[in-house]
Design an enzyme around this catalytic site. Structure first.
Site, PDB file in Angstrom:
ATOM      1  N   LYS A   1      -2.990  21.925  17.424  1.00 14.58           N
ATOM      2  CA  LYS A   1      -1.769  21.146  17.570  1.00 14.58           C
ATOM      3  C   LYS A   1      -1.945  19.737  17.005  1.00 14.58           C
ATOM      4  O   LYS A   1      -1.177  19.289  16.173  1.00 14.58           O
ATOM      5  CB  LYS A   1      -1.352  21.109  19.036  1.00 14.58           C
ATOM      6  CG  LYS A   1      -1.044  22.519  19.562  1.00 14.58           C
ATOM      7  CD  LYS A   1      -0.827  22.564  21.050  1.00 14.58           C
ATOM      8  CE  LYS A   1      -0.805  23.988  21.568  1.00 14.58           C
ATOM      9  NZ  LYS A   1       0.324  24.797  21.106  1.00 14.58           N
TER      10      LYS A   1
ATOM     11  N   ASP B   1      -6.823  19.829  30.273  1.00 14.81           N
ATOM     12  CA  ASP B   1      -6.429  20.500  29.038  1.00 14.81           C
ATOM     13  C   ASP B   1      -5.513  19.541  28.278  1.00 14.81           C
ATOM     14  O   ASP B   1      -4.409  19.253  28.715  1.00 14.81           O
ATOM     15  CB  ASP B   1      -5.699  21.797  29.382  1.00 14.81           C
ATOM     16  CG  ASP B   1      -5.200  22.542  28.137  1.00 14.81           C
ATOM     17  OD1 ASP B   1      -5.421  22.066  27.006  1.00 14.81           O
ATOM     18  OD2 ASP B   1      -4.584  23.617  28.310  1.00 14.81           O
TER      19      ASP B   1
ATOM     20  N   TRP C   1       0.478  27.025  30.763  1.00 13.34           N
ATOM     21  CA  TRP C   1      -0.958  26.908  30.483  1.00 13.34           C
ATOM     22  C   TRP C   1      -1.739  26.589  31.747  1.00 13.34           C
ATOM     23  O   TRP C   1      -2.841  27.120  31.950  1.00 13.34           O
ATOM     24  CB  TRP C   1      -1.202  25.891  29.367  1.00 13.34           C
ATOM     25  CG  TRP C   1      -0.515  26.327  28.102  1.00 13.34           C
ATOM     26  CD1 TRP C   1       0.592  25.787  27.526  1.00 13.34           C
ATOM     27  CD2 TRP C   1      -0.849  27.472  27.295  1.00 13.34           C
ATOM     28  NE1 TRP C   1       0.953  26.510  26.413  1.00 13.34           N
ATOM     29  CE2 TRP C   1       0.095  27.541  26.246  1.00 13.34           C
ATOM     30  CE3 TRP C   1      -1.862  28.439  27.358  1.00 13.34           C
ATOM     31  CZ2 TRP C   1       0.059  28.542  25.269  1.00 13.34           C
ATOM     32  CZ3 TRP C   1      -1.904  29.433  26.383  1.00 13.34           C
ATOM     33  CH2 TRP C   1      -0.953  29.477  25.352  1.00 13.34           C
TER      34      TRP C   1
END
Lengths: 362, 362
Positions: free
Chosen positions: B197, B173, B104
């Protein structure tokens, strides 16, 4: 109407078909025997593959899209599309035409201008407060596309026919009338619709793009702002809005099971709208705000003799179990939004209420 | 576990708290006595104002954010944030640092580079397949921000402490560990997290921005790609992802009611992770893939002696009602994602299964 449910005339988010809501509710803790909620299943699972493929396939069937079309789901609503369209399709030295028929068209134009793209507003109905759809629509030679808003939620107008563009593809915001009628898809290069009026919950925008039109798009863009990213990955480059896509699939299934085709869906919508417009036209009390030939079948906009009466109308209706009848805050008045999911029962209840309200207050 | 529900170890979309799902289900046809589903209510209604304000307020309480912070909800997932952050914060001649700790982070870096922004990758753990968090992290003088991924879902690592940046704001993030532990918010300028999530359904990204950091942002951008647009309109410039925001509010309420604070939430998460890491460390059969000091408390990644055994492990677990244990397709192996909503019952069931699977196959 189920006990406790109101007749929902909201402009968006709007009424969804009750059988769809009931189905979501019934399986909410255990989707398709997965042992998980639809909100908990992986987008990389066979469960979700089936969901998204089903939604895409039903959209293709209803709109009669062959494999020269992509069907995509993108986040950010129609408002992000206002930016993505010129970003993807207007490169250096390229130009597009925009037809201005109200608030949303105006916003689409603004987002192209923010990016310093070259566009022309080739027709507008701003001279009469966007109460009609312009007829004479010139096209700029070499324009990449002509942008229109097919139905104007706020002003209560719609394109009954689509402009002749001499082969320039139409790019159309269909947020408030997608799947409400059959479409001459050969005229379009791209259509898009925020889900929250005719399709599902807010947070998902359906976009269909002709493949040869997509091939002409700019490439040097952030991944999430390029249509090609979504086209290459069946809308799953990153985690898509799973619950929204699931609901859209159920809504499309409902259209197919209840109506079969968009021709029949359109006939039902025409019937519903006619009932309300007949009340308006047969009355000296209610006054429609859109020119008759431009009237929307999705958003019936009207005024009462005074603003006080409009307030009373909205409040009294709510007491009788009819919600969402206040006009958009930018224009005032009243508005009954009767998308695909609005039932005949709801429309008849409103008709009766309008008639008795006029008798009591006219 | 309710009958028919599985123990869900999905990496995302992931398990949500059962009481939250039950609450959504129970009121799905009639939200808060509105007579409408949460998916049908107007985002301009007092009903939805209460929903979004409640979600924002609970996020503020849990993260201890005062009014120098915005709490925003944006569509497009973390992947759109990868593009929006450099777009908003890197003007002409400005630069930022990125720390690369896995898939990511790499994507975040790529989206800055696509836009031809000037960034430096100041630290990376790519040399060892991202199995650890780098310690020595230099900062570029004058950098606008330092970007990190606090928890690496795929590689199973996390920043246990956050880098010292000498006052340069961290931009983080937090998609896979938001609200899983208390945060030293004074170090951050912007944090963001895709909901799917630890927060709710996919399709909503929570973004918190320090107001003085936002004031330094670029202004000449499409409306939907500017943080200031969301900040000015309480995330409702256009129709927000209402169902997602509603669910996030319920999840935050659940954290507050079940745990009270993020300190207690973190203690529970540490306890759950320790149970699984103890099985791994006490075994010659399972092998953890992340360096011990860098281990994630959210995503426990491990290998078995052979790929065949890994396949059997995942398949046998599913037969026993435990799903989502396959590692990310890009790395293989096994992964148990145990976000906030993972119950102790689920973790204990997995522990027992791991122990017996080792006995039978080791």
């Amino acid at each position: 109407m189920t006990a406790q449910r109101i007749h929902n005339f909201n402009a968006g988010p709007a009424a969804l078909p009750l059988p769809v809501l009931e189905k979501i509710q019934a399986s909410f803790l255990n989707f398709n025997d997965s042992g998980m909620s639809i909100t908990e299943i992986s987008h990389r699972s066979s469960h979700f593959d089936a969901v998204i493929n089903d939604a895409v396939e039903r959209a293709r069937q209803l709109l009669k899209l062959d494999d020269t079309w992509h069907v995509l789901f993108i986040q950010g609503g129609a408002s992000l599309q206002f930016a993505m369209i010129p970003m993807n399709f207007l490169g250096q030295g390229q130009t597009a035409d925009y037809i201005n028929t109200g608030t949303w068209s105006t916003k689409a134009i603004k987002e192209a201008q923010i990016q310093k793209k070259t566009i022309q507003v080739t027709a507008s109905s701003e001279d009469k407060n966007f109460s009609y759809i312009p007829e004479a629509i010139p096209c700029t030679p070499g324009a990449r596309y002509v942008h229109i808003t097919t139905n104007n939620t706020i002003k209560g107008t719609r394109f009954a026919q689509f402009p002749e563009t001499g082969g320039i593809p139409l790019v159309a915001d269909m947020s408030s009338d997608i799947f409400s009628r059959p479409l001459p898809m050969e005229k379009f290069g791209l259509i898009y619709a925020g889900a929250q009026k005719n399709l599902g919950p807010s947070g998902t925008c359906m976009v269909s793009i002709k493949k040869d039109f997509l091939e002409t798009a700019e490439d040097d863009l952030p991944s999430m702002l390029k249509y090609s990213t979504y086209a290459a990955k069946n809308s799953m480059y990153n985690t898509p809005p799973c619950f929204g896509i699931y609901t859209i699939g159920l809504v499309l299934k409902w259209i197919q099971e209840q109506f079969g085709t968009l021709e029949k869906m359109a006939a039902f919508n025409e019937q519903k709208a006619a009932i309300l417009y007949d009340v308006i036209d047969g009355s000296g009390f209610y006054r429609g705000t859109a020119r008759k030939d431009s009237r929307s079948l999705m958003n019936v906009t009207f005024r009462l003799p005074t603003e006080e009466l409009e307030k009373k109308f909205v409040a009294d209706a709510l007491k009788k179990g009819m919600g969402g009848l206040k006009g958009h805050r930018s224009v005032g008045g009243c508005r009954a939004s009767i998308y695909n999911a609005a039932t005949m029962e709801s429309v008849m209840a409103l008709k009766e209420f309008m008639t008795s309200f006029e008798k009591e207050n006219g």
